[in-house]
Design a protein around this motif. Sequence first.
Motif, PDB file in Angstrom:
ATOM      1  N   MET A 191       4.583 -12.147   9.740  1.00  0.00           N
ATOM      2  CA  MET A 191       3.371 -12.676   9.171  1.00  0.00           C
ATOM      3  C   MET A 191       3.502 -12.684   7.650  1.00  0.00           C
ATOM      4  N   ALA A 192       3.343 -13.844   7.070  1.00  0.00           N
ATOM      5  CA  ALA A 192       3.402 -13.966   5.614  1.00  0.00           C
ATOM      6  C   ALA A 192       2.058 -13.554   5.018  1.00  0.00           C
ATOM      7  N   VAL A 193       2.119 -12.783   3.969  1.00  0.00           N
ATOM      8  CA  VAL A 193       0.910 -12.326   3.294  1.00  0.00           C
ATOM      9  C   VAL A 193       0.771 -13.122   2.007  1.00  0.00           C
ATOM     10  N   SER A 194      -0.385 -13.713   1.804  1.00  0.00           N
ATOM     11  CA  SER A 194      -0.576 -14.554   0.636  1.00  0.00           C
ATOM     12  C   SER A 194      -0.675 -13.724  -0.634  1.00  0.00           C
ATOM     13  N   ASN A 195      -0.369 -14.378  -1.745  1.00  0.00           N
ATOM     14  CA  ASN A 195      -0.492 -13.726  -3.042  1.00  0.00           C
ATOM     15  C   ASN A 195      -1.930 -13.303  -3.300  1.00  0.00           C
ATOM     16  N   ALA A 196      -2.886 -14.089  -2.819  1.00  0.00           N
ATOM     17  CA  ALA A 196      -4.302 -13.760  -3.034  1.00  0.00           C
ATOM     18  C   ALA A 196      -4.651 -12.422  -2.389  1.00  0.00           C
TER      19      ALA A 196
END
Length: 110
Positions: free
Chosen positions: A1-6
């Motif tokens: 799961m990619a975690v956003s910069n936000a």
Amino acid sequence: MAVSNAIIRACLLYEFKLGSKAAEAGRKICTALRKGAVAERTSQKWFKKFVSGNESLDDEPRSGRPSTINNEDIKLAIEQDSSQTCQALALQFNVSDETIRMHLHQLGKR
């Protein structure tokens, strides 16, 4: 799961508000989300920004060559012929493929 910069930035602000140190905050985030989710230097950069009173989670504007095209021009070109490739659009607007991809991303296109 990619975690956003936000999400990472929001976590950093949360840790900052709790009084954590930048390195400690980065380690906690990497433990909770995934190893390497945020570099220590990135944590330090954002903490420095927060300390200065700026709690915005947005990137600062960057210098560089301004874009010679705008999203509306690309949108119009796509509406006229939706089968165009990024390469064709890049040639049409005399910009790089990556510039076209960036503008398409801003328009929510793939």
